[in-house]
Design a protein around this motif. Structure first.
Motif, PDB file in Angstrom:
ATOM      1  N   UNK A   5       0.783  -1.342  -0.210  1.00 49.80           N
ATOM      2  CA  UNK A   5      -0.079   0.115   0.042  1.00 49.80           C
ATOM      3  C   UNK A   5       0.983   1.360   0.088  1.00 49.80           C
ATOM      4  N   UNK A   6       0.526   2.125  -0.803  1.00 49.00           N
ATOM      5  CA  UNK A   6       1.211   3.398  -0.854  1.00 49.00           C
ATOM      6  C   UNK A   6       1.199   4.223   0.244  1.00 49.00           C
ATOM      7  N   UNK A   7       2.414   5.025   0.684  1.00 44.40           N
ATOM      8  CA  UNK A   7       2.438   5.964   1.587  1.00 44.40           C
ATOM      9  C   UNK A   7       1.370   7.191   1.277  1.00 44.40           C
ATOM     10  N   UNK A   8       0.798   7.729   2.015  1.00 44.08           N
ATOM     11  CA  UNK A   8      -0.167   8.723   1.918  1.00 44.08           C
ATOM     12  C   UNK A   8       0.097  10.096   2.412  1.00 44.08           C
ATOM     13  N   UNK A   9       1.096  10.333   2.991  1.00 44.25           N
ATOM     14  CA  UNK A   9       1.608  11.503   3.823  1.00 44.25           C
ATOM     15  C   UNK A   9       3.093  11.702   3.950  1.00 44.25           C
ATOM     16  N   UNK A  10       3.664  12.826   4.102  1.00 49.30           N
ATOM     17  CA  UNK A  10       4.873  12.938   4.492  1.00 49.30           C
ATOM     18  C   UNK A  10       5.325  12.275   5.868  1.00 49.30           C
ATOM     19  N   UNK A  11       4.462  12.291   6.894  1.00 50.82           N
ATOM     20  CA  UNK A  11       4.946  11.552   8.069  1.00 50.82           C
ATOM     21  C   UNK A  11       5.347  10.093   7.811  1.00 50.82           C
ATOM     22  N   UNK A  12       4.411   9.419   7.006  1.00 51.13           N
ATOM     23  CA  UNK A  12       4.804   8.063   6.633  1.00 51.13           C
ATOM     24  C   UNK A  12       6.046   8.000   6.059  1.00 51.13           C
ATOM     25  N   UNK A  13       6.271   8.770   5.028  1.00 52.88           N
ATOM     26  CA  UNK A  13       7.516   8.677   4.284  1.00 52.88           C
ATOM     27  C   UNK A  13       8.650   9.062   5.066  1.00 52.88           C
ATOM     28  N   UNK A  14       8.630   9.820   5.914  1.00 51.87           N
ATOM     29  CA  UNK A  14       9.795  10.249   6.627  1.00 51.87           C
ATOM     30  C   UNK A  14      10.059   9.203   7.590  1.00 51.87           C
ATOM     31  N   UNK A  15       9.203   8.575   8.265  1.00 55.28           N
ATOM     32  CA  UNK A  15       9.337   7.400   8.957  1.00 55.28           C
ATOM     33  C   UNK A  15      10.018   6.310   8.397  1.00 55.28           C
ATOM     34  N   UNK A  16       9.545   5.979   7.132  1.00 58.00           N
ATOM     35  CA  UNK A  16      10.290   5.040   6.235  1.00 58.00           C
ATOM     36  C   UNK A  16      11.674   5.299   6.182  1.00 58.00           C
ATOM     37  N   UNK A  17      11.903   6.547   5.711  1.00 61.23           N
ATOM     38  CA  UNK A  17      13.420   6.854   5.399  1.00 61.23           C
ATOM     39  C   UNK A  17      14.331   6.809   6.695  1.00 61.23           C
ATOM     40  N   UNK A  18      13.701   7.486   7.788  1.00 59.48           N
ATOM     41  CA  UNK A  18      14.449   6.968   9.165  1.00 59.48           C
ATOM     42  C   UNK A  18      14.857   5.736   9.660  1.00 59.48           C
TER      43      UNK A  18
END
Length: 220
Positions: A5-18
């Motif tokens: 499932x695709x990320x829907x917002x910046x918070x999810x993406x930043x958590x994934x990057x961290x």
């Protein structure tokens, strides 16, 4: 098995990057200055990652580097890092000056939003107080026998801070959040399904329950 499932917002993406690049991105504490051109490195490393689009990746990276916590890290003498945490170029004086200008502007905007929210709250409180006083003057014995004069024992009524409505729950709204003994001023930076991200005056970003937030007031 990982969800596709695709990320829907910046918070999810930043958590994934961290989680994916822990030596480069952080969710709390001191941030690390990022290598110039790191978006292209990310795009190449995440080429097979279906959960994040390049558009959302770019906006998430912008959100991360515009945070007060990140801007504080842009100091002359610090080194930028690549995705694996390896040192890259040193921070130059012009980069530090640019980051300081961004930080000052961001703080000024946050202060102005708090001021506007406080003014709106004062007007709302004044209308509410006037309506309450009118009702008391017409119905209470004090209103009939004191000829409009205040009782010696009368005390000003403190109106509690207003809760946020759905319309207030938007990015940029100035709020107060109670962390510890006293409420702290903050600005909403992101509204997600599982909570609201707010940025404190210190630059720290925290996730809170929207029910704990109140519209900000100016100090009196």
């Amino acid at each position: 098995m990982e969800s596709s499932q695709k990320f829907s917002n910046s918070k999810e993406v930043i958590a994934f990057l961290a989680e994916t690049f822990p030596n480069c991105f952080t969710l709390e504490g001191e941030a690390k200055p990022l290598k110039i051109g790191i978006f292209q490195d990310l795009a190449e490393r995440l080429e097979e990652e279906e959960r994040v689009s390049k558009t959302l990746l770019r906006s998430s990276l912008r959100h991360y580097t515009n945070s007060w916590r990140y801007l504080y890290s842009i100091k002359k003498g610090n080194f930028r890092v690549d995705l694996d945490g390896n040192q890259d170029a040193a921070i130059e004086e012009e980069h530090e000056e640019h980051a300081k200008k961004q930080l000052d502007e961001s703080k000024a905007k946050a202060a102005e939003k708090r001021k506007q929210a406080a003014q709106a709250n004062r007007k709302k409180d004044a209308r509410s107080s006037a309506a309450n006083n009118g009702d008391k003057a017409g119905k209470s014995p004090a209103g009939r026998y004191n000829n409009g004069t205040k009782s010696k024992n009368s005390r000003p009524i403190k109106t509690p801070p207003a809760k946020l409505s759905d319309a207030d729950l938007t990015v940029g709204t100035s709020v107060t959040v109670k962390l510890g003994k006293a409420p702290m001023h903050a600005v909403i930076t992101e509204v997600a399904k599982d909570g609201v991200h707010v940025q404190l005056d210190t630059g720290m970003v925290v996730k809170v329950n929207p029910q704990t937030l109140r519209l900000a007031r100016s100090k009196r």
